[in-house]
Design an enzyme around this catalytic site. Structure first.
Site, PDB file in Angstrom:
ATOM      1  N   TYR A 101       1.017  -1.199  -0.179  1.00  0.00           N
ATOM      2  CA  TYR A 101      -0.045  -0.377   0.317  1.00  0.00           C
ATOM      3  C   TYR A 101       1.006   1.020  -0.009  1.00  0.00           C
ATOM      4  CZ  TYR A 101      -4.003   2.479   0.238  1.00  0.00           C
ATOM      5  OH  TYR A 101      -5.481   3.034  -0.019  1.00  0.00           O
ATOM      6  N   ARG A 161     -10.071  10.995  -7.511  1.00  0.00           N
ATOM      7  CA  ARG A 161      -8.551  11.405  -6.642  1.00  0.00           C
ATOM      8  C   ARG A 161      -8.080  10.242  -5.974  1.00  0.00           C
ATOM      9  NH1 ARG A 161      -8.574  13.098  -0.916  1.00  0.00           N
ATOM     10  NH2 ARG A 161      -7.666  11.044  -1.503  1.00  0.00           N
ATOM     11  N   GLU A 220     -14.112   4.761  -1.370  1.00  0.00           N
ATOM     12  CA  GLU A 220     -12.294   5.226  -1.428  1.00  0.00           C
ATOM     13  C   GLU A 220     -11.892   6.139  -2.322  1.00  0.00           C
ATOM     14  OE1 GLU A 220      -9.154   5.057   1.040  1.00  0.00           O
ATOM     15  OE2 GLU A 220     -10.721   4.201   1.007  1.00  0.00           O
ATOM     16  N   ASP A 221     -11.481   7.209  -2.016  1.00  0.00           N
ATOM     17  CA  ASP A 221     -10.459   7.915  -3.501  1.00  0.00           C
ATOM     18  C   ASP A 221     -11.720   8.774  -4.279  1.00  0.00           C
ATOM     19  OD1 ASP A 221      -8.455   8.086  -1.864  1.00  0.00           O
ATOM     20  OD2 ASP A 221      -7.038   7.027  -3.172  1.00  0.00           O
ATOM     21  N   ASP A 226     -14.030   6.156   3.487  1.00  0.00           N
ATOM     22  CA  ASP A 226     -12.216   6.576   4.939  1.00  0.00           C
ATOM     23  C   ASP A 226     -11.670   7.165   4.438  1.00  0.00           C
ATOM     24  OD1 ASP A 226     -11.058   4.484   5.981  1.00  0.00           O
ATOM     25  OD2 ASP A 226      -9.350   4.432   4.045  1.00  0.00           O
ATOM     26  N   ASP A 227     -11.560   7.803   3.297  1.00  0.00           N
ATOM     27  CA  ASP A 227     -10.450   9.481   2.813  1.00  0.00           C
ATOM     28  C   ASP A 227     -11.783  10.324   3.667  1.00  0.00           C
ATOM     29  OD1 ASP A 227      -9.587   8.234   1.020  1.00  0.00           O
ATOM     30  OD2 ASP A 227     -10.796   8.825   0.003  1.00  0.00           O
ATOM     31  N   ASN A 246       0.028  11.273   1.782  1.00  0.00           N
ATOM     32  CA  ASN A 246       0.300  10.327   0.711  1.00  0.00           C
ATOM     33  C   ASN A 246       1.198  10.574  -0.456  1.00  0.00           C
ATOM     34  OD1 ASN A 246      -1.815   8.510   0.473  1.00  0.00           O
ATOM     35  ND2 ASN A 246      -1.323   8.479   3.064  1.00  0.00           N
TER      36      ASN A 246
END
Length: 536
Positions: free
Chosen positions: A93, A146, A235-236, A258-259, A397
């Site tokens: 990851y 994203r 996610e993202d 999660d973000d 990150n």
């Protein structure tokens, strides 16, 4: 699981043991002659894996090697990831997954996960029926708009759900058969990708508006029908879509982003734990957030709830949280504001980033920008001028996008900063003292949330679950880890953390009347029985 024989057994990653098949098993399953003479146990196989892994010259080569191991021997992959998690998780990851996503189409070997495109409208349910497993409990889905701090990577973003599923298995013991990565491939506005002859995604501009929402709706409803016990992790997604989808579904289905929520909980946990180093009361803290995207907003929302839980009024709690962006302090005098940060806008005169630090003197500075170097030497100096132990949390990150490094935060504050980051950094030596920066990785939160949901079968995921998860994570930082300057536990303890968070989620679900499973009194023992241990 269907019993396989011969070459078919060796080709099935879930059942393959390769050279670990015993003499008796080789006779029983028609494997004689298909394997070398020696019978190896999983520890012996691990040493071969590690030797090959450590011989690779670059992290992306290591990522490709590990992915190929997952594709041929699932149990060996997960056993090695669990046993050597500090070494391997950064390869599976963050930060390596960023490069893997950028190069996804070029390093593609074997399909993993489910792809849904606009051409599948009206038959998404039939696509889900093609998935080989029937009891899916965890779905990680992205639309690739994203990806980390890298932006729109289209279908290349599938690397994120694949990586997150690996962490669900390794960090919380969710069985791989219960997990499914999904790519909502609605196109990409990244022209460079669309011009790439090797790009594997839907080669059109991104779907937008009602066309986009209706496809997501079809996916969510198909999941509810086909996999009624599944938890959906968004996610993202772009900030705009992240909030729209979370608001749209969080009271209808088991889902979270999660973000927004995972990042918020892991950050809140770090802030709680930092108080054991700074010797401040959580309710007295002032928080400054650099960035106004989904992660920063999620942190502010959960921080607000945590402040209120600690006894502050809503008005006082809001005043303790300030946003800064590229134009400086986010204040009412400025013309435009994103809707989701409206509640946190300061009624003050405009100020630059440095002026805002001078004026507000925050105890904690949190970066969620994706802008490398945003925490400059001047910024760290300014924080250290007003705080004896400034708390600096650089979340962005991959590593190339972090607001500052551990070494920079340490040296620019004369060793006084309490530092954590989204990407891993090595220890920093200053004189005779060694500082051990902690990684504020969402892997400390979302796997435990998923395990808890699987255990109690709660009908919804709630904010109280994330508050509880943050409190559990903060409490699990040992005195020895605090002494080292770390505000998160070491990664080898992550399964212990996930189990504790799962138990807390079960308790919250029971209190809120959301648990549908009949839970035993000994939740600790029960949750442990649910955790997959890869072995032969």
């Amino acid at each position: 699981m269907k019993a396989l024989h011969g070459k078919a057994l060796l080709d099935d990653p879930a059942q393959n043991k390769s050279t670990a098949f015993t003499r008796e098993e080789r006779m029983r399953y028609g494997l004689q002659g298909l394997l070398p003479y020696s019978v190896a146990d999983i520890k012996n196989q691990q040493q071969r894996v590690l030797g090959n892994l450590r011989g690779k010259r670059s992290d992306i080569e290591k990522y490709i090697f590990l992915n190929s191991l997952l594709e041929r021997n699932q149990r060996l992959f997960y056993r090695t990831l669990i046993d050597y998690i500090e070494e391997i998780m950064p390869l599976v990851y963050t930060p390596t997954v960023g490069e893997a996503c950028s190069e996804f189409a070029h390093i593609f070997r074997k399909p993993q996960g489910l792809y849904i495109t606009p051409e599948d409208r009206g038959r998404v349910a039939s696509l889900l029926a093609n998935w080989p497993e029937t009891d899916v409990r965890i779905i990680v889905v992205t639309d690739g708009e994203r990806i980390l701090g890298l932006g729109d990577l289209g279908a290349n973003g599938m690397g994120i759900p694949i990586g997150k599923i690996a962490l669900y298995v390794a960090c919380a013991g969710i069985h791989p058969a219960h997990c499914m990565p999904v790519m909502l491939d609605v196109g990409t506005n990244n022209q460079e990708l669309r011009n790439d002859p090797l790009y594997l995604g839907y080669p059109h501009a991104r779907l937008a508006g009602q066309d986009y929402l209706s496809l997501v709706d079809e996916f969510v409803q198909a999941v509810r029908h086909k996999f009624p016990d599944a938890l959906i992790q968004f996610e993202d997604f772009s900030s705009e879509h992240a909030f729209v989808l979370l608001d749209r579904y969080h009271k209808q289905v088991r889902c979270f982003n999660d973000d927004i929520q995972g990042t918020a909980a892991v950050t809140l946990a770090g802030v709680h734990a930092s108080c054991r180093i700074t010797h401040k009361q959580f309710a007295d803290l002032k928080i400054m957030l650099l960035g106004t995207g989904s992660a920063a907003t999620g942190i502010a929302r959960l921080m607000l709830s945590a402040f209120q839980t600690a006894g502050l009024s809503e008005a006082v709690a809001r005043a303790r949280i300030a946003f800064v962006d590229r134009e400086g302090l986010v204040v009412t005098a400025r013309a435009k504001h994103k809707a989701h940060i409206q509640p946190f806008i300061q009624e003050q005169a405009p100020a630059s980033f440095l002026e805002a630090i001078e004026r507000l003197q925050p105890d904690v500075l949190i970066g969620a920008t994706g802008a490398a170097g945003a925490f400059s030497e001047a910024v760290i100096h300014q924080m250290a001028q007003y705080q004896e132990r400034p708390v600096i949390i650089a979340l962005s990150n991959p590593t190339s996008h972090t607001e500052c490094t551990a070494e920079q935060a340490c040296r620019w504050s004369d060793g006084r900063a309490v530092f954590a980051s989204g990407s891993p950094f090595p220890a920093v030596t200053m004189g005779e003292k060694i500082f051990h920066p902690a990684q504020g990785n969402n892997a400390y939160i979302f796997p435990g949330i998923g395990l808890g949901m699987l255990a109690c079968r709660a009908t919804l995921v709630t904010e109280r679950m994330f508050l509880a998860a943050a409190e559990v994570l903060a409490a699990m930082v040992s005195p020895e880890e605090i002494e080292r300057g770390a505000i998160y536990p070491t990664l080898p303890r992550v399964r212990e953390v996930s189990q504790a968070i799962a138990i807390a989620v079960c308790h919250v679900a029971q209190q809120e009347g959301l648990a549908t499973a009949n839970l035993p009194d000994d939740l600790e023992a029960y949750v442990r029985t649910l955790m997959y241990e890869p072995d032969y």
